[in-house]
Design an enzyme around this catalytic site. Structure first.
Site, PDB file in Angstrom:
ATOM      1  N   ARG A  48      -2.696  -4.689  -9.659  1.00  0.00           N
ATOM      2  CA  ARG A  48      -1.383  -4.856  -9.018  1.00  0.00           C
ATOM      3  C   ARG A  48      -0.503  -5.746  -9.879  1.00  0.00           C
ATOM      4  O   ARG A  48      -0.198  -6.885  -9.545  1.00  0.00           O
ATOM      5  CB  ARG A  48      -1.583  -5.376  -7.613  1.00  0.00           C
ATOM      6  CG  ARG A  48      -2.307  -4.304  -6.816  1.00  0.00           C
ATOM      7  CD  ARG A  48      -2.162  -4.458  -5.379  1.00  0.00           C
ATOM      8  NE  ARG A  48      -1.695  -3.226  -4.808  1.00  0.00           N
ATOM      9  CZ  ARG A  48      -1.595  -3.029  -3.520  1.00  0.00           C
ATOM     10  NH1 ARG A  48      -1.887  -3.971  -2.676  1.00  0.00           N
ATOM     11  NH2 ARG A  48      -1.156  -1.869  -3.064  1.00  0.00           N
TER      12      ARG A  48
ATOM     13  N   GLN B 241       3.131  -0.744 -11.128  1.00  0.00           N
ATOM     14  CA  GLN B 241       3.689  -0.460  -9.802  1.00  0.00           C
ATOM     15  C   GLN B 241       3.906   1.035  -9.561  1.00  0.00           C
ATOM     16  O   GLN B 241       3.647   1.532  -8.481  1.00  0.00           O
ATOM     17  CB  GLN B 241       5.002  -1.213  -9.612  1.00  0.00           C
ATOM     18  CG  GLN B 241       4.794  -2.488  -8.829  1.00  0.00           C
ATOM     19  CD  GLN B 241       6.027  -3.344  -8.728  1.00  0.00           C
ATOM     20  OE1 GLN B 241       7.096  -2.975  -9.218  1.00  0.00           O
ATOM     21  NE2 GLN B 241       5.892  -4.487  -8.093  1.00  0.00           N
TER      22      GLN B 241
ATOM     23  N   ASP C 227       0.700   2.872  -8.502  1.00  0.00           N
ATOM     24  CA  ASP C 227      -0.055   2.259  -7.412  1.00  0.00           C
ATOM     25  C   ASP C 227      -0.140   3.208  -6.209  1.00  0.00           C
ATOM     26  O   ASP C 227       0.777   3.309  -5.406  1.00  0.00           O
ATOM     27  CB  ASP C 227       0.637   0.944  -7.036  1.00  0.00           C
ATOM     28  CG  ASP C 227      -0.187   0.115  -6.089  1.00  0.00           C
ATOM     29  OD1 ASP C 227      -0.958   0.698  -5.306  1.00  0.00           O
ATOM     30  OD2 ASP C 227      -0.076  -1.105  -6.137  1.00  0.00           O
TER      31      ASP C 227
ATOM     32  N   SER D 258       0.091   1.709  -2.653  1.00  0.00           N
ATOM     33  CA  SER D 258       1.458   1.443  -2.198  1.00  0.00           C
ATOM     34  C   SER D 258       2.178   2.729  -1.833  1.00  0.00           C
ATOM     35  O   SER D 258       2.837   2.794  -0.787  1.00  0.00           O
ATOM     36  CB  SER D 258       2.268   0.741  -3.285  1.00  0.00           C
ATOM     37  OG  SER D 258       1.765  -0.533  -3.512  1.00  0.00           O
TER      38      SER D 258
ATOM     39  N   TYR E 250      -3.528 -10.402  -2.499  1.00  0.00           N
ATOM     40  CA  TYR E 250      -4.157  -9.946  -1.248  1.00  0.00           C
ATOM     41  C   TYR E 250      -4.484 -11.139  -0.349  1.00  0.00           C
ATOM     42  O   TYR E 250      -4.503 -12.290  -0.792  1.00  0.00           O
ATOM     43  CB  TYR E 250      -5.462  -9.206  -1.555  1.00  0.00           C
ATOM     44  CG  TYR E 250      -5.274  -7.846  -2.154  1.00  0.00           C
ATOM     45  CD1 TYR E 250      -4.773  -6.796  -1.403  1.00  0.00           C
ATOM     46  CD2 TYR E 250      -5.619  -7.606  -3.483  1.00  0.00           C
ATOM     47  CE1 TYR E 250      -4.624  -5.536  -1.959  1.00  0.00           C
ATOM     48  CE2 TYR E 250      -5.470  -6.347  -4.042  1.00  0.00           C
ATOM     49  CZ  TYR E 250      -4.971  -5.318  -3.276  1.00  0.00           C
ATOM     50  OH  TYR E 250      -4.827  -4.074  -3.813  1.00  0.00           O
TER      51      TYR E 250
HETATM   52  P1  NAD Z   1      -3.452  -4.691   2.382  1.00  0.00           P
HETATM   53  O1  NAD Z   1      -3.333  -3.260   2.758  1.00  0.00           O
HETATM   54  O2  NAD Z   1      -4.680  -5.150   1.680  1.00  0.00           O
HETATM   55  O3  NAD Z   1      -3.324  -5.565   3.713  1.00  0.00           O
HETATM   56  C1  NAD Z   1      -2.226  -5.408   4.578  1.00  0.00           C
HETATM   57  C2  NAD Z   1      -1.755  -6.778   5.040  1.00  0.00           C
HETATM   58  O4  NAD Z   1      -2.690  -7.329   5.966  1.00  0.00           O
HETATM   59  C3  NAD Z   1      -1.601  -7.811   3.924  1.00  0.00           C
HETATM   60  O5  NAD Z   1      -0.278  -8.245   3.880  1.00  0.00           O
HETATM   61  C4  NAD Z   1      -2.565  -8.911   4.339  1.00  0.00           C
HETATM   62  O6  NAD Z   1      -2.080 -10.208   3.994  1.00  0.00           O
HETATM   63  C5  NAD Z   1      -2.613  -8.732   5.849  1.00  0.00           C
HETATM   64  N1  NAD Z   1      -3.724  -9.399   6.537  1.00  0.00           N
HETATM   65  C6  NAD Z   1      -5.033  -9.521   6.164  1.00  0.00           C
HETATM   66  N2  NAD Z   1      -5.720 -10.230   7.083  1.00  0.00           N
HETATM   67  C7  NAD Z   1      -4.856 -10.534   8.082  1.00  0.00           C
HETATM   68  C8  NAD Z   1      -4.979 -11.238   9.325  1.00  0.00           C
HETATM   69  N3  NAD Z   1      -6.118 -11.799   9.714  1.00  0.00           N
HETATM   70  N4  NAD Z   1      -3.863 -11.347  10.099  1.00  0.00           N
HETATM   71  C9  NAD Z   1      -2.683 -10.810   9.705  1.00  0.00           C
HETATM   72  N5  NAD Z   1      -2.524 -10.136   8.564  1.00  0.00           N
HETATM   73  C10 NAD Z   1      -3.584 -10.007   7.750  1.00  0.00           C
HETATM   74  O7  NAD Z   1      -2.186  -5.164   1.556  1.00  0.00           O
HETATM   75  P2  NAD Z   1      -1.181  -4.311   0.677  1.00  0.00           P
HETATM   76  O8  NAD Z   1      -0.225  -3.601   1.520  1.00  0.00           O
HETATM   77  O9  NAD Z   1      -1.975  -3.513  -0.246  1.00  0.00           O
HETATM   78  O10 NAD Z   1      -0.364  -5.421  -0.132  1.00  0.00           O
HETATM   79  C11 NAD Z   1      -0.886  -6.681  -0.483  1.00  0.00           C
HETATM   80  C12 NAD Z   1       0.079  -7.403  -1.442  1.00  0.00           C
HETATM   81  O11 NAD Z   1       0.089  -6.811  -2.725  1.00  0.00           O
HETATM   82  C13 NAD Z   1       1.524  -7.444  -1.020  1.00  0.00           C
HETATM   83  O12 NAD Z   1       2.019  -8.709  -1.337  1.00  0.00           O
HETATM   84  C14 NAD Z   1       2.198  -6.452  -1.890  1.00  0.00           C
HETATM   85  O13 NAD Z   1       3.572  -6.724  -2.050  1.00  0.00           O
HETATM   86  C15 NAD Z   1       1.445  -6.662  -3.151  1.00  0.00           C
HETATM   87  N6  NAD Z   1       1.557  -5.495  -4.034  1.00  0.00           N
HETATM   88  C16 NAD Z   1       1.831  -5.659  -5.361  1.00  0.00           C
HETATM   89  C17 NAD Z   1       1.931  -4.539  -6.188  1.00  0.00           C
HETATM   90  C18 NAD Z   1       2.221  -4.639  -7.654  1.00  0.00           C
HETATM   91  O14 NAD Z   1       2.739  -5.639  -8.116  1.00  0.00           O
HETATM   92  N7  NAD Z   1       1.888  -3.613  -8.438  1.00  0.00           N
HETATM   93  C19 NAD Z   1       1.738  -3.289  -5.668  1.00  0.00           C
HETATM   94  C20 NAD Z   1       1.457  -3.170  -4.316  1.00  0.00           C
HETATM   95  C21 NAD Z   1       1.359  -4.281  -3.514  1.00  0.00           C
END
Ligand code: NAD
Length: 381
Positions: free
Chosen positions: A122, A127, A130, A133, A230
């Site tokens: 990530r 991006q 991904d 995403s 994460y």
């Molecule tokens: P994910 O699908 O792993 O999890 C979804 C959400 O659940 C996350 O925000 C996590 O913090 C939350 N979560 C976990 N335990 C929890 C709890 N007990 N209570 C409430 N919420 C809880 O996450 P995701 O959608 O894959 O994204 C994670 C991060 O990665 C984000 O900040 C996203 O912006 C970032 N991201 C970066 C890139 C990149 O730079 N290439 C690409 C995609 C996502």
């Protein structure tokens, strides 16, 4: 010239690893794209449309796979397809790296080099590759639209001559990619949206989308994000405080969308049976974490549970219910990943083994599962 094959997905999978756009682009790079007949049907990409874009249509999976230098798929291909591949072929798919380990070892044994798109690092450069995403974004949107259609009331506030219809209260639990899109969709439909997450970075994101942020903001919360962006698994003490806060908030919500996940672990249980019982009959929960066990205690993966009039949907593969977009975005993710390794002059395919993205996604090679995240843990770890 390299051959890129795409086979039809098995079972309920509606998506396909190719689109007319990516056929054109790969062909433009000097590759030949061979698609199994009917593979694009459920994404509304007919054989004819793919052919018009430049693809060759193969009658069967083994015919397509047998010619492939690279096989593109959505899910882990069957052993039959794997065995049909030429020695040295490369497979790129969402290989479900943490699922069914014995089958994965068997698949590795074919000697095929496989890349798993779920492990795409990530980082900013990746991006556009991904897949988590691109698919989660659509799932977050569809969860709210499905909830709105199940909900037997209107979403926006309406002031009419016959009286006022109140706005629906929507609570999003987990503000990653899916959660952010769910917030935006809930707002567009006119709901009053609130959201929670354990990562502090989400607080500002929630506010910027016009929703209210609700969370236990203690010292542990401030440390809850890994370097990879994460969530970390939270302590029991935190979970207890979080549960108390959620319990009081959830009782007044009409729609709850849960998306909370921690990589490589079962989904955290955030909604108890008692919390469901505190909600008004007619309320809707859509549990996007259903595939990983669910964020709600009562979720039945792949089904809709009814508990005292509160319906809990546990959809699996929601992105697959908007397959036209899901396939288009997924196949573009694959195209972007592979393009740098196709030589525009000669049309040759050459993987840069030192590339961070290659190292991050390489799953099996030379007969073994090679990804560091899937090696047996040594003492002291
Ligand atoms: P994910 O699908 O792993 O999890 C979804 C959400 O659940 C996350 O925000 C996590 O913090 C939350 N979560 C976990 N335990 C929890 C709890 N007990 N209570 C409430 N919420 C809880 O996450 P995701 O959608 O894959 O994204 C994670 C991060 O990665 C984000 O900040 C996203 O912006 C970032 N991201 C970066 C890139 C990149 O730079 N290439 C690409 C995609 C996502």
């Amino acid at each position: 010239m390299i051959n890129i094959a795409v086979t039809a997905e098995a079972g309920d999978e509606t998506r396909v690893a190719v689109s007319p756009e990516t056929v054109k682009k790969f062909t433009g790079l000097g590759a030949k794209v061979i698609v199994q007949s009917g593979a694009g049907e459920r994404s509304r990409f007919s054989d004819q449309v793919l052919k018009d874009a430049g693809a060759e249509i193969a009658a069967s999976a083994s015919e397509a796979a047998g010619k492939a230098d690279i096989l593109l798929a959505v899910r882990r291909p069957s052993m039959e397809t794997m065995k049909a591949l030429k020695p040295g072929a490369v497979v790129v798919a969402m290989m479900d790296p943490f699922g069914e380990r014995a089958a994965l070892d068997e698949l590795a044994g074919t000697g095929t080099t496989t890349f798993t798109m779920e492990f795409m690092p990530r980082i900013t450069r990746a991006q556009s590759m991904d897949v988590l995403s691109s698919q989660a974004n659509l799932a977050g949107y569809k969860a709210v639209v499905d909830a709105a259609s199940m909900f037997e009331q209107a979403m926006p506030m309406m002031m009419t001559a016959a009286g006022t219809v109140p706005a629906a209260k929507i609570f999003i639990m987990g503000v990653g990619v899916a959660g952010l899109q769910a917030i935006a969709t809930g707002r567009r439909l006119g709901g009053i949206v609130s959201a929670t997450d354990v990562r502090p970075a989400t607080k500002e994101q929630v506010a910027s989308l016009g929703a209210k942020f609700i969370a236990v903001e203690d010292e542990e919360f401030k440390q809850a994000q890994t370097e990879a962006g994460y969530a970390k698994p939270m302590s029991e003490a935190y979970q207890k405080k979080q549960a108390e806060l959620v319990a009081s908030h959830i009782a007044n919500q009409d729609i709850v969308i849960t998306t909370a996940l921690i990589p490589g672990r079962p989904a955290p249980k955030l909604i108890t049976k008692a919390m469901v019982e505190s909600m008004k009959p007619g309320s809707i929960i859509v549990d996007l974490a259903a595939e990983r066990g669910g964020n709600c205690e009562l979720t039945k993966p792949g089904d809709i549970a009814d508990h005292g009039g509160v319906r809990i949907a546990g959809p699996i593969n929601l992105a697959g219910s908007v397959p036209v977009n899901a396939s288009a975005l997924y196949s573009r993710n694959l195209l972007t990943f592979l393009t740098p390794f196709i030589d525009k002059e000669s049309g040759d395919f050459k993987i840069d083994w030192d590339d961070e993205l290659v190292k991050g996604t390489l799953l099996t090679k030379d007969g073994k599962v090679v990804h560091p995240n899937l090696q047996p843990k040594t003492d002291g770890e």
